[in-house]
Design an enzyme around this catalytic site. Structure first.
Site, short mmCIF file in Angstrom:
data_model
loop_
_atom_site.label_atom_id
_atom_site.label_comp_id
_atom_site.label_asym_id
_atom_site.label_seq_id
_atom_site.Cartn_x
_atom_site.Cartn_y
_atom_site.Cartn_z
N ASP A 356 0.46 -0.39 11.60
CA ASP A 356 0.46 -0.63 10.17
C ASP A 356 1.83 -0.21 9.65
O ASP A 356 2.59 0.48 10.35
CB ASP A 356 -0.67 0.16 9.49
CG ASP A 356 -1.09 -0.45 8.16
OD1 ASP A 356 -0.31 -1.23 7.58
OD2 ASP A 356 -2.21 -0.14 7.70
N TRP A 357 2.16 -0.61 8.44
CA TRP A 357 3.52 -0.43 7.93
C TRP A 357 3.81 1.05 7.70
O TRP A 357 3.27 1.69 6.81
CB TRP A 357 3.68 -1.24 6.66
CG TRP A 357 4.16 -2.65 6.89
CD1 TRP A 357 5.18 -3.27 6.24
CD2 TRP A 357 3.68 -3.62 7.84
NE1 TRP A 357 5.36 -4.56 6.72
CE2 TRP A 357 4.45 -4.80 7.70
CE3 TRP A 357 2.67 -3.61 8.79
CZ2 TRP A 357 4.25 -5.94 8.48
CZ3 TRP A 357 2.47 -4.74 9.57
CH2 TRP A 357 3.24 -5.88 9.41
#
Length: 950
Positions: A356-357
């Site tokens: 995920d970012w």
């Protein structure tokens, strides 16, 4: 880290495990200023605290000594605010924030399994191997590393390998449409899709979504979401998934993936795993130096939270996104047991794992633990251009820290997924940037707006309309996702109002009088008024965050109803607010009146932004903006019947008004997307017979869901600890175990017709046996490459290379000081783990997917109108000494459309996996071979009139 986990499996008394030891920065290097800089802004709702960076060890107040300046005054004031924060409950967080947390009991699982063992992926791996074998070190690193936040037009872009013909991939949110894009469809949210219980619509929505993504120039869709599962009904992002049951989530996720990938677009199943709340999901986002740890026991992980990911892998999903949180005190994106052991070995995942970012919290450790791609490329801090991989991965390969073999597998997995989806076809996937920009609405712009370097302006928004006829699918999903919870004969209503001619009265006219009430019925300030949809105003059609989109339009309920009522026979009055009514507008709208339709809602979203007291997760299950008070007021003053329509991200409590004699009908419309009003009108007027069923339980209070159903709102340590002590007992399983009466049970939904069930038949296909067949030998061999460390020259910037500031490249300015040395590998790294008997192919051991027994039942429409029935099968396990089983678990459903008087046979195929439980000692799926399984069939989890045994 302890290695003997045969009994406790993945849980134990967990503390943090995998960490990054290839960096010279640690939490002990962080000053108090770092903590202050990141805690004080939390007092502002739009602040997004960032991870720490290393600074000189010098206290800010020491630097102020002897200086009389506004700076000192400001810093002193900030310190006072900081101390108030600590006094209010954060002191225990700060107390030892400089100390590195202890290691944990998430067991090590090394080395990372190589992709390429599955027959269904073999051809793609063969092609990938030929391409990867020709890549340089820099090209390999480029493919695994994002180029940085806002360094491309999509929300995520990796680097290309131009010399061998591999393009830059474009990755874009999200689960319900193309985020930040124009001229796209705002589909109903995942929770609405789950409420349809319609496999065909799940597939169709995914397919339409992918067509739009491809035509916008996207390679990888960041969806669907099956995590969070919905452990906490107030969880902020539950609405992105399909419901609070692993089987329902698994089916819906797999059908969505098949739909997406049928169009050649890579799907990404997320968030793996245990990201069940927004509070403390990320380091520093909530003021804590570490993310929350979801402490999950081995059996619960397999049977609940990892279950739908198994369906996704079986469906051939190209990518898995690991989550922000820790699992058993090891960050999910560096948890070798999760990524290597569960995902790649047991489930046989053949695609690539992306972070995920900014969920990647380590460099070498995350590579060894099974991470294959980091997004968006920036490491511990947003948009600073400093990656934990990129040039650092290049350095780690050259100094021997990351084995060449691991890098080759990372790259091969990404390239194989590209081939697997046919993206080497340039007619379908032209090798150019997307035709829209995520960062500007202007036609002209730059390709890397996150870089301050001078760039030429080009066309970045071509305003390509990709909607086609997808509004039809959006409307069908929205309509079938509406759940009729109550109907005392008032629905459906007529466009002419009266079902029969009105009796004589003193009314001003013979027109039917309808009042439409509540802010949720109207447009508010427009669907895109708040960035990322992060506020509750007007009618609610989506939650907020990265899973939301820019609405091309939103058909509001009031617009649709105003249009559909016959104006010559019906007078429509509107009161589109929930606010107190000092001028008597509400009273005027209600008198005289024949029908009141009152609208209410409850919103939530991703934790990087808050609205009022909803900080991602809801603080309670109440309707918002005074909706309860509005309904109570309408029910007490309306001269006619009251219909309540609710748009919500999840369960809401209704006890304040549900027993009012005036409330004749309740429609739970979930989050319907752009076709909201049209879909609602279809149901209200009977054009579509309601067929939605609840994908979660609606309790009478939040406490009904038990201790495990509560969000942790206050940190309980430097690493907030969330123990999943409820185990398997989430949502209806908890209600059933403890005999709690829900307001509306899981799977519940009414229709305008009636159905009967009869003639249940059980047909065995295979004999019971405790363990599945032995793990098969690989159907294909993973690619093999030379393992020599590449020449250092491959890591240098090419001569004359023009760099963009903050853009992440794989190159190093110098390699003179790089030497191969001893790397302090994680505990257990040198212990090769035995392969799981539960693995052996994509989705796991093939025997787990074999049908062992089937159940058939006849469904008949015994009512007066055509409609769709949703028969559901719930499995009851035989008793087994020492093993605790839920009362019943969902293991089958179907949706069948029936004309009046029509009968159809529904067949449920029950696999070995469906019949098994996870044995933490044998580390395998085990079937209870003695005793009888019971198959309960009905229309909800508590309406199960038929039962058969095997």
């Amino acid at each position: 880290m302890p290695q003997d986990q045969s009994k406790q499996g993945l849980l134990g008394n967990s503390r943090r495990a995998s960490q990054d030891s290839d960096s010279d920065e640690s939490d002990s290097d962080i000053e108090a200023t770092d903590f202050l800089d990141r805690v004080v802004p939390i007092l502002s709702s739009d602040a997004i605290p960032q991870p720490p960076v290393k600074r000189r060890k010098q206290w800010w107040f020491v630097r102020c000594l002897g200086r009389r300046s506004r700076c000192c005054i400001g810093l002193a004031a900030a310190f006072v605010v900081f101390w108030i924060f600590l006094s209010a409950g954060g002191a225990f967080v700060y107390k030892k924030y400089q100390e590195e947390p202890p290691y944990g009991q998430s067991p090590p699982w090394y080395p990372s399994p190589k992709g390429g063992i599955a027959k269904s992926w073999a051809a793609s791996y063969e092609k990938a191997a030929k391409m990867v074998s020709r890549m340089t070190l820099a090209e390999k690193v480029n493919i695994t590393t994002g180029t940085g936040w806002q360094m491309g037009l999509a929300v995520g872009t990796n680097g290309p390998a131009v010399h061998v013909g591999f393009p830059q991939l474009q990755l874009q949110d999200g689960p319900l449409g193309i985020r930040f894009a124009d001229n796209i469809t705002a589909f109903p949210a995942g929770i609405t899709v789950g409420a349809t219980w319609n496999r065909q619509l799940m597939y169709a929505r995914g397919k339409a979504h992918a067509i739009e993504a491809r035509e916008k120039g996207i390679n990888v869709l960041l969806g669907p979401s099956v995590g969070p599962l919905g452990r906490a009904p107030a969880g902020g992002r539950n609405w992105e998934g399909f419901g609070a049951d692993p089987y329902l989530q698994g089916v819906a996720g797999a059908e969505t993936i098949r739909g997406i990938q049928s169009e050649g677009v890579m799907a990404t199943i997320k968030h793996f795993v245990g990201n069940e709340q927004e509070h403390f999901r990320q380091a520093w986002e909530w003021g804590t130096p570490h993310a929350i740890s979801s402490n999950i026991d081995d059996r619960t992980l397999h049977e609940l939270y990892a279950w739908p990911f198994g369906d996704a892998v079986k469906a051939g999903v190209a990518a898995v996104m690991c989550s922000y949180n820790m699992v058993n005190n090891s960050y999910a994106c560096a948890n070798s047991k999760l990524l290597n052991g569960v995902l790649k070995d047991e489930l046989g995942f053949q695609g690539f794992v992306m972070s995920d970012w900014l969920a990647q919290r380590s460099g070498v450790a995350s590579a060894l633990a099974g991470l294959d791609m980091t997004m968006p490329g920036d490491g511990l801090k947003w948009a600073n251009g400093e990656s934990l991989w990129g040039p650092e991965l290049t350095r780690a390969v050259l100094n021997g820290s990351v084995p060449v073999d691991r890098l080759n597998d990372m790259v091969t997995r990404i390239v194989a997924a590209w081939y697997q989806l046919g993206q080497d076809d340039e007619a379908m996937f032209p090798r150019r940037p997307p035709n829209f920009s995520s960062w500007t609405d202007d036609r002209m712009g730059v390709l890397s707006p996150g870089s301050p370097s001078s760039q030429e302006e080009v066309v970045v928004n071509q305003f390509v309309n990709v909607q086609a006829n997808h509004s039809v699918i959006a409307r069908e999903v929205a309509a079938e996702g509406i759940v009729l919870l109550k109907n005392d004969g008032v629905l459906p209503i007529s466009r002419q109002g009266f079902q029969e001619p009105p009796t004589p009265s003193k009314r001003e006219s013979d027109k039917f009088q309808v009042a439409i009430l509540g802010e949720d019925a109207g447009p508010g300030k427009g669907p895109n008024f708040c960035k990322d949809r992060a506020c509750n105003q007007g009618t609610l059609a989506s939650g907020w965050g990265s899973g939301a989109v820019e609405f091309p339009y939103l058909v509001t309920p009031v617009d649709a109803l105003r249009r559909e009522f016959d104006q010559s026979k019906v007078t429509v009055r509107e009161f589109l607010t929930n606010k107190p009514d000092p001028k008597g507008g509400l009273a005027a709208a209600l008198s005289p009146v024949d029908l009141c339709i009152v609208f209410a809602n409850a919103d939530s979203g991703e934790g990087f932004v808050a609205w009022e007291d909803v900080k991602g997760d809801r603080p309670n299950l109440k309707l918002q903006k005074g909706s309860d008070e509005l309904i109570v007021s309408v029910a007490s003053k309306c001269g006619g019947d009251v219909v309540v329509v609710i748009h919500a991200v999840g369960p809401v409590t209704m006890e304040n008004w549900i027993n009012s004699p005036k409330v004749k009908a309740i429609l739970f419309a979930n989050l319907p997307g752009q076709e909201s009003g049209n879909a609602l009108a279809d149901i209200l007027f009977g054009d579509t017979n309601p067929s939605g069923h609840l994908p979660f339980t609606i309790g009478k209070t939040l406490t009904d869901y038990g201790p495990g159903g509560q969000v942790l709102y206050t940190p309980n340590g430097v690493i907030p600890q969330q123990d999943f002590n409820e185990g398997l007992y989430v949502d209806y399983r908890y209600f059933d175990k403890y005999g709690i009466e829900p307001r509306f049970e899981f799977g519940f939904g009414l229709s305008y017709t009636n159905f009967s069930l009869a003639n249940l038949r059980v047909t065995p296909h295979k004999d019971k046996s405790p363990l599945p067949a032995p793990r098969p030998n690989p159907a294909a061999e993973p690619p093999s490459y030379p393992t020599d460390i590449p020449p250092k020259s491959e890591a240098l910037f090419p001569p004359g290379f023009r760099k963009l500031e903050k853009y992440i490249y794989p190159y190093l300015p110098s390699v003179d000081k790089i030497e191969v040395g001893h790397y302090p590998y994680p505990d257990g790294y040198d212990t090769v783990q035995p392969l799981s008997g539960a693995g052996g192919d994509a989705g796991g051991n093939p025997d787990l997917w074999a049908v062992y027994v089937s159940v058939e039942v006849d469904v008949k429409n015994v009512g007066s109108v055509a409609g769709a029935a949703v028969p559901q099968l719930y499995l009851e396990y035989p008793d087994k000494e020492g093993v605790d089983f839920p009362v019943r678990v969902l293991r089958g459903f179907d949706k069948v459309y029936l004309k009046t008087g029509e009968t159809r046979t529904v067949r449920f195929n029950i696999t070995r996996r469906d019949l098994s439980y996870w044995d933490v000692v044998q580390q395998n799926w085990v079937m209870v071979a003695e005793g009888n399984y019971a198959f309960h069939v009905g229309m909800s989890s508590r309406d199960l009139p038929l039962v058969g045994t095997w």
